[in-house]
Design an enzyme around this catalytic site. Structure first.
Site, mmCIF file in Angstrom:
data_model
loop_
_atom_site.group_PDB
_atom_site.id
_atom_site.type_symbol
_atom_site.label_atom_id
_atom_site.label_comp_id
_atom_site.label_asym_id
_atom_site.label_seq_id
_atom_site.Cartn_x
_atom_site.Cartn_y
_atom_site.Cartn_z
ATOM 1 N N ASN A 10 4.392 -38.230 -46.594
ATOM 2 C CA ASN A 10 5.620 -37.616 -46.090
ATOM 3 C C ASN A 10 6.433 -37.233 -47.322
ATOM 4 O O ASN A 10 7.030 -38.088 -47.965
ATOM 5 C CB ASN A 10 6.390 -38.616 -45.222
ATOM 6 C CG ASN A 10 7.758 -38.084 -44.835
ATOM 7 O OD1 ASN A 10 7.988 -36.875 -44.839
ATOM 8 N ND2 ASN A 10 8.680 -38.987 -44.497
ATOM 9 N N LYS A 12 9.124 -35.632 -47.559
ATOM 10 C CA LYS A 12 10.586 -35.590 -47.316
ATOM 11 C C LYS A 12 11.161 -34.292 -47.891
ATOM 12 O O LYS A 12 10.482 -33.278 -47.888
ATOM 13 C CB LYS A 12 11.279 -36.816 -47.905
ATOM 14 C CG LYS A 12 10.584 -38.124 -47.521
ATOM 15 C CD LYS A 12 11.471 -39.294 -47.753
ATOM 16 C CE LYS A 12 10.702 -40.591 -47.590
ATOM 17 N NZ LYS A 12 11.519 -41.690 -47.163
ATOM 18 N N HIS A 95 11.016 -39.607 -37.288
ATOM 19 C CA HIS A 95 11.194 -40.398 -38.522
ATOM 20 C C HIS A 95 12.586 -41.025 -38.486
ATOM 21 O O HIS A 95 13.541 -40.423 -37.989
ATOM 22 C CB HIS A 95 11.038 -39.500 -39.747
ATOM 23 C CG HIS A 95 10.934 -40.272 -41.021
ATOM 24 N ND1 HIS A 95 12.033 -40.776 -41.660
ATOM 25 C CD2 HIS A 95 9.850 -40.662 -41.751
ATOM 26 C CE1 HIS A 95 11.631 -41.438 -42.744
ATOM 27 N NE2 HIS A 95 10.317 -41.387 -42.814
ATOM 28 N N GLU A 97 14.786 -41.327 -40.627
ATOM 29 C CA GLU A 97 15.850 -40.519 -41.258
ATOM 30 C C GLU A 97 16.367 -39.470 -40.289
ATOM 31 O O GLU A 97 17.564 -39.151 -40.278
ATOM 32 C CB GLU A 97 15.307 -39.885 -42.557
ATOM 33 C CG GLU A 97 15.143 -40.950 -43.644
ATOM 34 C CD GLU A 97 14.064 -40.652 -44.673
ATOM 35 O OE1 GLU A 97 13.620 -39.507 -44.791
ATOM 36 O OE2 GLU A 97 13.656 -41.604 -45.371
ATOM 37 N N GLU A 167 7.168 -47.965 -38.940
ATOM 38 C CA GLU A 167 7.883 -47.952 -40.215
ATOM 39 C C GLU A 167 9.169 -48.774 -40.102
ATOM 40 O O GLU A 167 10.191 -48.270 -39.628
ATOM 41 C CB GLU A 167 8.256 -46.513 -40.582
ATOM 42 C CG GLU A 167 7.076 -45.608 -40.779
ATOM 43 C CD GLU A 167 7.414 -44.452 -41.720
ATOM 44 O OE1 GLU A 167 6.695 -44.275 -42.685
ATOM 45 O OE2 GLU A 167 8.424 -43.759 -41.486
ATOM 46 N N GLY A 173 11.448 -46.648 -48.539
ATOM 47 C CA GLY A 173 12.086 -46.229 -49.785
ATOM 48 C C GLY A 173 12.818 -47.346 -50.508
ATOM 49 O O GLY A 173 13.584 -47.092 -51.434
ATOM 50 N N SER A 213 7.148 -48.269 -48.143
ATOM 51 C CA SER A 213 6.810 -48.704 -49.496
ATOM 52 C C SER A 213 5.327 -49.030 -49.680
ATOM 53 O O SER A 213 4.974 -49.958 -50.413
ATOM 54 C CB SER A 213 7.709 -49.876 -49.920
ATOM 55 O OG SER A 213 9.072 -49.471 -49.904
HETATM 56 C C1 PEP Z 1 8.491 -42.600 -45.296
HETATM 57 O O1 PEP Z 1 9.185 -41.725 -45.767
HETATM 58 O O2 PEP Z 1 8.025 -42.469 -44.151
HETATM 59 C C2 PEP Z 1 8.196 -43.779 -46.102
HETATM 60 C C3 PEP Z 1 7.487 -44.747 -45.588
HETATM 61 O O3 PEP Z 1 8.714 -43.787 -47.376
HETATM 62 P P1 PEP Z 1 8.328 -44.823 -48.558
HETATM 63 O O4 PEP Z 1 6.815 -44.878 -48.603
HETATM 64 O O5 PEP Z 1 8.907 -44.201 -49.778
HETATM 65 O O6 PEP Z 1 8.913 -46.132 -48.219
#
Ligand code: PEP
Length: 249
Positions: A10, A12, A95, A97, A167, A173, A213
């Protein structure tokens, strides 16, 4: 039959179109895999050049969002049909976000899931709890509510082919990964929820990713869990490490 793993990046809101093409070229030799489906979910403006750049490779392209209407007065939005016509195969829906910053609720997300499927896209439907919810002990209730609402009215045959990404919001992040046991507990509960809503075959077929992460050092342990069928990867998808995550074994 064993489920095929799927590792999706992803990106972003990162990578201009020219940077995107450069990254695809850099990752090309690193993400080759016969066993894992590899997807780059990219910003809308990068879709056309990235679809072109991955031609002839094992990588498929996903969008990070879409709108549920077919066309018309929805300034700034992109339809499922537009994505399909551009060569997109997957679309991230829900997501955290988007749920948080753009106030997307489960009623809207259910419409997006249905429209994506109708157009021939595979949704990567995201769900996850906040740290407060985890500490209150309501994680599984919350995840079940999200899954049940987002998939309301979706047929078993369609659910069997989609991807759910668990997630935990506190792990996105932040560098704080869920332990493989924590991730397995929730991914297993998601599969049980699908079994309850549909049947055994649908539950065994749907692919469930962990995201939060994921990196080159923790992917193997996470992906070895029985109900974790790969990962949705943010930060680490923009570097060479993504190749190590794809080839985690
Ligand atoms: C994400 O953006 O879905 C995500 C899991 O980000 P990260 O791997 O940076 O935690």
């Amino acid at each position: 039959m064993a489920r095929r793993k799927i590792v999706a990046g992803n990106w972003k809101m990162n990578m201009t179109p020219s940077q995107a093409v450069k990254l695809v070229e850099e990752l090309k030799p690193l993400v080759v895999s016969e066993d894992v489906d590899v997807v780059y979910c990219v910003p809308a403006i990068d879709i056309v050049p990235v679809v072109e750049a991955v031609k002839g490779t094992n990588v498929q392209v996903g969008a990070e969002n879409m709108y549920f209407e077919e066309k018309g007065a929805d300034t700034g939005e992109i339809s499922a049909e537009m994505l399909v016509d551009a060569g997109v195969k997957y679309v991230v829906i829900g997501h955290s976000e988007r749920r948080d910053y753009f106030k997307e609720d489960d009623v809207l997300l259910n419409k997006k899931v249905k429209k994506a499927i109708e157009a021939g896209l595979t949704p990567i439907l995201c769900c996850g709890e906040t740290l407060e919810q985890r500490e209150m002990g309501v994680t599984l209730d919350w995840i079940r509510l999200q899954i049940k609402s987002d998939l309301a009215g979706v047929a078993a045959s369609d659910v069997a082919n989609l991807v759910i990404a668990y997630e935990p919001i506190w792990a996105i992040g932040t560098g704080k990964t869920a332990t493989s046991d924590q991730a397995q507990e929730v991914c297993g509960a998601i599969r049980d929820c699908i079994r309850e809503m549909y049947d055994d075959a649908t539950a065994e077929s749907i692919r469930i990713q962990y995201g939060g992460s994921v990196n080159a050092g923790n992917a193997a342990e996470l992906f070895a869990k029985v109900d974790i069928d790969g990962g949705l990867v943010g930060g680490a998808s923009l570097k060479a490490d993504f190749g190590k995550i794809v080839n985690y074994k």
